[in-house]
Every structure is written in structure tokens, then in C-alpha cells.
Design a protein around this motif. Structure first.
Motif, PDB file in Angstrom:
ATOM      1  N   LEU A  97     -31.558 -10.598  26.904  1.00 22.50           N
ATOM      2  CA  LEU A  97     -31.009 -11.632  26.026  1.00 22.50           C
ATOM      3  C   LEU A  97     -31.864 -12.896  26.056  1.00 22.50           C
ATOM      4  O   LEU A  97     -32.032 -13.565  25.031  1.00 22.50           O
ATOM      5  CB  LEU A  97     -29.568 -11.953  26.438  1.00 22.50           C
ATOM      6  CG  LEU A  97     -28.550 -10.845  26.150  1.00 22.50           C
ATOM      7  CD1 LEU A  97     -27.238 -11.120  26.873  1.00 22.50           C
ATOM      8  CD2 LEU A  97     -28.315 -10.699  24.659  1.00 22.50           C
ATOM      9  N   GLU A  98     -32.418 -13.208  27.225  1.00 23.55           N
ATOM     10  CA  GLU A  98     -33.322 -14.357  27.316  1.00 23.55           C
ATOM     11  C   GLU A  98     -34.536 -14.154  26.419  1.00 23.55           C
ATOM     12  O   GLU A  98     -35.014 -15.072  25.759  1.00 23.55           O
ATOM     13  CB  GLU A  98     -33.779 -14.549  28.766  1.00 23.55           C
ATOM     14  CG  GLU A  98     -32.736 -15.182  29.675  1.00 23.55           C
ATOM     15  CD  GLU A  98     -32.491 -16.647  29.353  1.00 23.55           C
ATOM     16  OE1 GLU A  98     -33.431 -17.310  28.896  1.00 23.55           O
ATOM     17  OE2 GLU A  98     -31.346 -17.102  29.549  1.00 23.55           O
ATOM     18  N   ARG A  99     -35.016 -12.909  26.391  1.00 22.71           N
ATOM     19  CA  ARG A  99     -36.184 -12.573  25.569  1.00 22.71           C
ATOM     20  C   ARG A  99     -35.859 -12.692  24.072  1.00 22.71           C
ATOM     21  O   ARG A  99     -36.737 -12.941  23.262  1.00 22.71           O
ATOM     22  CB  ARG A  99     -36.654 -11.147  25.905  1.00 22.71           C
ATOM     23  CG  ARG A  99     -38.008 -10.753  25.345  1.00 22.71           C
ATOM     24  CD  ARG A  99     -39.125 -11.510  26.025  1.00 22.71           C
ATOM     25  NE  ARG A  99     -39.234 -11.182  27.435  1.00 22.71           N
ATOM     26  CZ  ARG A  99     -40.006 -10.207  27.916  1.00 22.71           C
ATOM     27  NH1 ARG A  99     -40.716  -9.456  27.087  1.00 22.71           N
ATOM     28  NH2 ARG A  99     -40.084  -9.991  29.207  1.00 22.71           N
ATOM     29  N   LEU A 100     -34.589 -12.518  23.731  1.00 22.65           N
ATOM     30  CA  LEU A 100     -34.182 -12.558  22.324  1.00 22.65           C
ATOM     31  C   LEU A 100     -33.875 -13.969  21.824  1.00 22.65           C
ATOM     32  O   LEU A 100     -33.731 -14.178  20.615  1.00 22.65           O
ATOM     33  CB  LEU A 100     -32.941 -11.683  22.117  1.00 22.65           C
ATOM     34  CG  LEU A 100     -33.149 -10.167  22.222  1.00 22.65           C
ATOM     35  CD1 LEU A 100     -31.813  -9.449  22.165  1.00 22.65           C
ATOM     36  CD2 LEU A 100     -34.061  -9.668  21.122  1.00 22.65           C
ATOM     37  N   LYS A 101     -33.766 -14.932  22.736  1.00 25.07           N
ATOM     38  CA  LYS A 101     -33.447 -16.293  22.327  1.00 25.07           C
ATOM     39  C   LYS A 101     -34.536 -16.852  21.415  1.00 25.07           C
ATOM     40  O   LYS A 101     -35.729 -16.656  21.653  1.00 25.07           O
ATOM     41  CB  LYS A 101     -33.294 -17.202  23.555  1.00 25.07           C
ATOM     42  CG  LYS A 101     -31.941 -17.110  24.223  1.00 25.07           C
ATOM     43  CD  LYS A 101     -31.832 -18.119  25.362  1.00 25.07           C
ATOM     44  CE  LYS A 101     -30.451 -18.064  26.001  1.00 25.07           C
ATOM     45  NZ  LYS A 101     -30.347 -19.013  27.145  1.00 25.07           N
ATOM     46  N   GLY A 102     -34.097 -17.548  20.368  1.00 24.86           N
ATOM     47  CA  GLY A 102     -35.047 -18.173  19.456  1.00 24.86           C
ATOM     48  C   GLY A 102     -35.703 -17.227  18.484  1.00 24.86           C
ATOM     49  O   GLY A 102     -36.659 -17.585  17.791  1.00 24.86           O
ATOM     50  N   THR A 103     -35.208 -15.986  18.415  1.00 24.59           N
ATOM     51  CA  THR A 103     -35.750 -15.006  17.468  1.00 24.59           C
ATOM     52  C   THR A 103     -34.759 -14.779  16.328  1.00 24.59           C
ATOM     53  O   THR A 103     -33.662 -15.335  16.328  1.00 24.59           O
ATOM     54  CB  THR A 103     -36.033 -13.661  18.166  1.00 24.59           C
ATOM     55  OG1 THR A 103     -34.771 -13.034  18.487  1.00 24.59           O
ATOM     56  CG2 THR A 103     -36.832 -13.861  19.448  1.00 24.59           C
TER      57      THR A 103
END
Length: 200
Positions: free
Chosen positions: A110-116
């Protein structure tokens, strides 16, 4: 011949000893039941992972009920560009021990998906997640569903937990991961997420 009577203290302590023994047995039984439930849950999960994943299936737009009890429309469109508006669906249950152990990995995803531009949604299979549970994992009740239409659930083959499902903007199922993530599986999810995510 006279029979000697037992000391009064023996009769005093006997009920206490018996109660302590019963408590000990109950604690041991509770532990065994918990272990057995965990094994059964894991066996069920493994059996479901053998079911053919619904990759390639088309999921139409649907109306779901959020954890807050509010209807929410989840829309897919063939008019959306291939690289836009993909959805990552996280399926869990608060009673699932494997889910509990998987959350740290999901948090990193989920951290990796932030701002996408990737839409992040969650399905509580049991519908029993408390507000405290959602807060602990940083979930917003509007993004957590406790009800999906039966047709949608069947198309996605919901049932096993934990599960990650990735769909295209048009609702086509692109990838599914079911069960506990191995280190290799975790790397695969991260690589897949990175490949579909674009910065907003």
C-alpha cells in the motif's frame, strides 16, 4: 472395628483442587481447539488456492456496501485507457490468522501505491472488522466493503483469505494472489504493482 475419619482439612481442600484441575484442563483444551482451528483454516486456504484463478474474466460495474453501511458504486469502463484506473482489491477477514500475519506485507504494498492512479479497495469477508481493527491497519471505512453482489463475488471467486486481485480499468482480472505470500510471491506482487502504477 472403628474406621478412622479423614481430617476435615482434606474435605476443605478437595473442591479447590478439583476446580484448579478443571481450569487447567479447560485452558489446555482451549489451546488445542485454537491450534486445530488454525490448521483447518490453513487447509481450507490451501485447497482454495488450487482453484483456477479468474484471470481474464470481466467484472462489470457493481454496487457494494461499505463498512460504514453506505452503498458505493464501483465502476469499470471500456473507455478508460489501458494504463489508467486499475484496481487492487485486498480480501481479508479479521478472524483469519494468515491475514493477520500478511498485513505487514500488505502495508508495504500500500505504501508503494500511495500517490499513484491505482484504486485501492478492501473486502472484509466476514463483515466483522471493528473500527479499532480498521484504524490499526490504516483503513478508511469508505474503502472497506462488507457486501459485494453475489454475481461479482462469484466472478472474482471470493472466499479464500487473504487474497489480492488486480483488475484493469475495464474490469478485466489481470492477476490474483491467494494465501500467505512467500518472499518470492511478495516480490512478484511489488513488481506487478510497480508495473501498473503511474504517478498522479
Amino acid at each position: 472395628m472403628r474406621i478412622r475419619s479423614l481430617p476435615h482439612t482434606v474435605f476443605t481442600w478437595l473442591p479447590i483442587v478439583a476446580v484448579c484441575a478443571l481450569l487447567g484442563v479447560n485452558i489446555l483444551l482451549a489451546q488445542k481447539v485454537s491450534q486445530l482451528q488454525e490448521r483447518i483454516s490453513g487447509m481450507g486456504m490451501l485447497e482454495r488456492t488450487r482453484v483456477e484463478a479468474p484471470v481474464g474474466r470481466k467484472v462489470p460495474s457493481f454496487m457494494a456496501i461499505t463498512h460504514a453501511g453506505v452503498p458505493r458504486a464501483i465502476e469499470f469502463s471500456d473507455l478508460v485507457d489501458a494504463g489508467q484506473k486499475k484496481t487492487v482489491l485486498f480480501v481479508f477477514s479479521p478472524q483469519c490468522g494468515v491475514c493477520e500475519r500478511t498485513w505487514p506485507q500488505w502495508t508495504l504494498i500500500l505504501e508503494r501505491l500511495k500517490g499513484t492512479n491505482i484504486r485501492r479497495l478492501f473486502v472484509d469477508q466476514s463483515g466483522t472488522a471493528s473500527g479499532e481493527y480498521l484504524e490499526r491497519f490504516g483503513l478508511v471505512s469508505e474503502d472497506v466493503f462488507t457486501y459485494l453482489p453475489p454475481k461479482t463475488a462469484a466472478l472474482l471467486q471470493l472466499g479464500a483469505t487473504p487474497q489480492i486481485i488486480v483488475t484493469s480499468g475495464a474490469g478485466e482480472v489481470l492477476k490474483v494472489w491467494t494465501g500467505a505470500l512467500t518472499p518470492t510471491g511478495f516480490d512478484e506482487v511489488l513488481a506487478s504493482v510497480a508495473s501498473i502504477a503511474t504517478i498522479q
